[in-house]
Design a protein around this motif. Sequence first.
Motif, PDB file in Angstrom:
ATOM      1  N   ALA A 207       9.119  32.794 -19.679  1.00 58.35           N
ATOM      2  CA  ALA A 207       9.780  34.082 -19.565  1.00 58.35           C
ATOM      3  C   ALA A 207      11.209  34.091 -20.078  1.00 58.35           C
ATOM      4  O   ALA A 207      11.804  35.149 -20.217  1.00 58.35           O
ATOM      5  CB  ALA A 207       9.761  34.543 -18.096  1.00 58.35           C
ATOM      6  N   PHE A 208      11.792  32.933 -20.333  1.00 59.74           N
ATOM      7  CA  PHE A 208      13.120  32.938 -20.927  1.00 59.74           C
ATOM      8  C   PHE A 208      13.290  31.687 -21.772  1.00 59.74           C
ATOM      9  O   PHE A 208      12.625  30.682 -21.571  1.00 59.74           O
ATOM     10  CB  PHE A 208      14.227  33.037 -19.874  1.00 59.74           C
ATOM     11  CG  PHE A 208      14.263  31.897 -18.886  1.00 59.74           C
ATOM     12  CD1 PHE A 208      15.052  30.791 -19.093  1.00 59.74           C
ATOM     13  CD2 PHE A 208      13.489  31.948 -17.724  1.00 59.74           C
ATOM     14  CE1 PHE A 208      15.088  29.747 -18.188  1.00 59.74           C
ATOM     15  CE2 PHE A 208      13.525  30.919 -16.805  1.00 59.74           C
ATOM     16  CZ  PHE A 208      14.326  29.805 -17.037  1.00 59.74           C
TER      17      PHE A 208
ATOM     18  N   ARG B 229      18.589  28.454 -16.292  1.00 58.52           N
ATOM     19  CA  ARG B 229      18.902  29.647 -17.093  1.00 58.52           C
ATOM     20  C   ARG B 229      20.402  29.855 -16.969  1.00 58.52           C
ATOM     21  O   ARG B 229      20.923  30.106 -15.880  1.00 58.52           O
ATOM     22  CB  ARG B 229      18.131  30.853 -16.571  1.00 58.52           C
ATOM     23  CG  ARG B 229      18.354  32.104 -17.404  1.00 58.52           C
ATOM     24  CD  ARG B 229      17.567  33.278 -16.835  1.00 58.52           C
ATOM     25  NE  ARG B 229      17.884  34.502 -17.535  1.00 58.52           N
ATOM     26  CZ  ARG B 229      17.743  35.724 -17.020  1.00 58.52           C
ATOM     27  NH1 ARG B 229      17.267  35.855 -15.797  1.00 58.52           N
ATOM     28  NH2 ARG B 229      18.047  36.785 -17.724  1.00 58.52           N
TER      29      ARG B 229
ATOM     30  N   THR C  26      20.944  36.666 -21.077  1.00 60.39           N
ATOM     31  CA  THR C  26      20.307  37.976 -20.856  1.00 60.39           C
ATOM     32  C   THR C  26      19.019  38.103 -21.673  1.00 60.39           C
ATOM     33  O   THR C  26      18.622  39.207 -22.053  1.00 60.39           O
ATOM     34  CB  THR C  26      21.281  39.120 -21.214  1.00 60.39           C
ATOM     35  OG1 THR C  26      21.691  38.972 -22.574  1.00 60.39           O
ATOM     36  CG2 THR C  26      22.497  39.102 -20.312  1.00 60.39           C
ATOM     37  N   THR C  27      18.353  36.984 -21.918  1.00 61.90           N
ATOM     38  CA  THR C  27      17.139  37.017 -22.728  1.00 61.90           C
ATOM     39  C   THR C  27      15.999  37.754 -22.037  1.00 61.90           C
ATOM     40  O   THR C  27      14.987  38.058 -22.678  1.00 61.90           O
ATOM     41  CB  THR C  27      16.676  35.591 -23.078  1.00 61.90           C
ATOM     42  OG1 THR C  27      16.560  34.826 -21.867  1.00 61.90           O
ATOM     43  CG2 THR C  27      17.658  34.911 -24.007  1.00 61.90           C
ATOM     44  N   ALA C  28      16.145  38.045 -20.750  1.00 59.52           N
ATOM     45  CA  ALA C  28      15.116  38.835 -20.071  1.00 59.52           C
ATOM     46  C   ALA C  28      14.900  40.162 -20.784  1.00 59.52           C
ATOM     47  O   ALA C  28      13.779  40.658 -20.885  1.00 59.52           O
ATOM     48  CB  ALA C  28      15.509  39.073 -18.619  1.00 59.52           C
ATOM     49  N   ARG C  29      15.963  40.727 -21.289  1.00 58.49           N
ATOM     50  CA  ARG C  29      15.836  42.024 -21.965  1.00 58.49           C
ATOM     51  C   ARG C  29      14.977  41.899 -23.221  1.00 58.49           C
ATOM     52  O   ARG C  29      14.195  42.788 -23.541  1.00 58.49           O
ATOM     53  CB  ARG C  29      17.233  42.547 -22.314  1.00 58.49           C
ATOM     54  CG  ARG C  29      18.111  42.764 -21.077  1.00 58.49           C
ATOM     55  CD  ARG C  29      19.565  42.989 -21.443  1.00 58.49           C
ATOM     56  NE  ARG C  29      20.426  42.963 -20.263  1.00 58.49           N
ATOM     57  CZ  ARG C  29      21.741  42.952 -20.311  1.00 58.49           C
ATOM     58  NH1 ARG C  29      22.365  42.979 -21.482  1.00 58.49           N
ATOM     59  NH2 ARG C  29      22.452  42.905 -19.196  1.00 58.49           N
TER      60      ARG C  29
ATOM     61  N   PHE D 127      12.672  39.504 -23.633  1.00 60.87           N
ATOM     62  CA  PHE D 127      11.323  39.154 -23.184  1.00 60.87           C
ATOM     63  C   PHE D 127      10.518  40.406 -22.865  1.00 60.87           C
ATOM     64  O   PHE D 127       9.359  40.542 -23.246  1.00 60.87           O
ATOM     65  CB  PHE D 127      11.410  38.250 -21.955  1.00 60.87           C
ATOM     66  CG  PHE D 127      10.082  37.868 -21.372  1.00 60.87           C
ATOM     67  CD1 PHE D 127       9.320  36.854 -21.934  1.00 60.87           C
ATOM     68  CD2 PHE D 127       9.576  38.522 -20.261  1.00 60.87           C
ATOM     69  CE1 PHE D 127       8.090  36.493 -21.409  1.00 60.87           C
ATOM     70  CE2 PHE D 127       8.351  38.175 -19.721  1.00 60.87           C
ATOM     71  CZ  PHE D 127       7.606  37.155 -20.300  1.00 60.87           C
TER      72      PHE D 127
ATOM     73  N   SER E   3       6.884  39.000 -15.914  1.00 59.32           N
ATOM     74  CA  SER E   3       7.225  37.595 -16.146  1.00 59.32           C
ATOM     75  C   SER E   3       6.348  36.639 -15.357  1.00 59.32           C
ATOM     76  O   SER E   3       6.585  35.427 -15.383  1.00 59.32           O
ATOM     77  CB  SER E   3       8.691  37.353 -15.760  1.00 59.32           C
ATOM     78  OG  SER E   3       8.900  37.623 -14.375  1.00 59.32           O
TER      79      SER E   3
ATOM     80  N   LEU F  23      11.332  36.475 -13.209  1.00 59.77           N
ATOM     81  CA  LEU F  23      12.499  36.829 -14.016  1.00 59.77           C
ATOM     82  C   LEU F  23      12.766  38.317 -13.797  1.00 59.77           C
ATOM     83  O   LEU F  23      12.251  39.170 -14.516  1.00 59.77           O
ATOM     84  CB  LEU F  23      12.210  36.532 -15.488  1.00 59.77           C
ATOM     85  CG  LEU F  23      13.311  36.865 -16.499  1.00 59.77           C
ATOM     86  CD1 LEU F  23      14.574  36.086 -16.224  1.00 59.77           C
ATOM     87  CD2 LEU F  23      12.814  36.595 -17.912  1.00 59.77           C
ATOM     88  N   ASP F  24      13.551  38.614 -12.772  1.00 64.06           N
ATOM     89  CA  ASP F  24      13.740  40.023 -12.405  1.00 64.06           C
ATOM     90  C   ASP F  24      15.218  40.388 -12.285  1.00 64.06           C
ATOM     91  O   ASP F  24      15.567  41.380 -11.672  1.00 64.06           O
ATOM     92  CB  ASP F  24      13.008  40.337 -11.091  1.00 64.06           C
ATOM     93  CG  ASP F  24      13.427  39.427  -9.937  1.00 64.06           C
ATOM     94  OD1 ASP F  24      14.212  38.479 -10.178  1.00 64.06           O
ATOM     95  OD2 ASP F  24      12.982  39.669  -8.805  1.00 64.06           O
TER      96      ASP F  24
ATOM     97  N   ASP G 154      18.880  40.542 -14.879  1.00 60.00           N
ATOM     98  CA  ASP G 154      19.295  40.410 -16.278  1.00 60.00           C
ATOM     99  C   ASP G 154      20.795  40.605 -16.446  1.00 60.00           C
ATOM    100  O   ASP G 154      21.269  41.028 -17.502  1.00 60.00           O
ATOM    101  CB  ASP G 154      18.530  41.394 -17.164  1.00 60.00           C
ATOM    102  CG  ASP G 154      18.839  42.848 -16.855  1.00 60.00           C
ATOM    103  OD1 ASP G 154      19.615  43.099 -15.897  1.00 60.00           O
ATOM    104  OD2 ASP G 154      18.324  43.729 -17.564  1.00 60.00           O
TER     105      ASP G 154
END
Length: 381
Positions: A31-32, A179, A184-187, A189, A196, A353-354, A356
């Motif tokens: 997820a990241f 991490r 901010t790679t969640a955005r 993903f 995630s 991954l919740d 960001d």
Amino acid sequence: MAPALIETPQLPVRSASKAVASGGLADYKEAFSSGPKVFNSEAETKGTAKQPPAKYPNYLPVWDLEKKYEPLQPFTHKEHGKDADPTFPNLLQNAKVSELTSNIGAEVEGVQLSKLSDKGKDELALFVAQKKVVAFRNQDFADLPIQDALNYGGYFGRHHIHPTSGAPKGFPEVHLVHRGAEDTTARDFFETRTNSVAWHSDVTYEEQPPGTTFLYLLDGPVAGGDTLFANQAEAYRRLSPEFQRRLHGLKAVHSGHEQADNSRGRGGAVRRDPVANIHPIVRTHPVTGEKALFVNAQFTRKIIGYKKEESDYLLSFLFDHIAKGQDFQARVKWAPGTVVVWDNRVTAHSALLDWDDGQRRHLARITPQAERPEETPFESK
């Protein structure tokens, strides 16, 4: 008494593992992004305008891209849960135990894991096997010298060295979940994924996957980054007797090739040649005698003897059954000083991954290996 075992063929999959693993169901999901290309040393050691430096710089990851380890060799595992007093006098005498749910998980206060005697550690192995996952609060584990933490974990089995993850300098046996600050790679993903969640049991592609496993928090976001756990023994029990009967005797390929390819693709390490191994779909715990599903979407690729469509159909059902079983799952929230201990043989888990907003999430895992998975004869209810 340990249950009688069904003989599992020792198939020579290590030497031909890529071919054995190919052509199956594959959805390896991270997820990241992590690895040496995205690691920001200055942000981790000095902090940023919004985020503080890492609390435990001695645990920051390094990746030795030149280091290669030999293939893992079989070993004889000693299961300490078999030696435990089931009344837990050396573990829970002064403890407060709160159940997380009715069928998986507990939270414990009033116990300092680092101070347990060997008898207490034996009881810890049994207690975790029964509860599946236990969150111990207010622990000093992260403050111990890293070698002392490894010495502690080594009581429960041979240390696993992860083939792709970063590790603290000089301590490759520690698997780091990291991490970094301002990540901010969640955005990115979620531009291509709706969630995630990635259910798995750790490194099941090894011939002898982990048993009693330790994960402890070093840094974490104020909110978010919880870990989900599923009771794979209860997942098995929810199936009808006839479906259970059909699963017995089936074996599946678990592959580490996709994880290695993912690491190479982002410039990371592959410290040991990837392998695939064949394990029973239903395994039996050596202490409790419980049968549990032993498949996961991250690493289980195909069922031996089935055609692709047949294998994909059955594995998809099992993966879906585990993922949807919120009535045999628990959600563990992290807090400073938390050590989560679980039995990897009878659980699956997923990080979430919740968040960001760039807060760091940094944890260390000690991963003792256990016995080769085995199954016992089918027993109707």
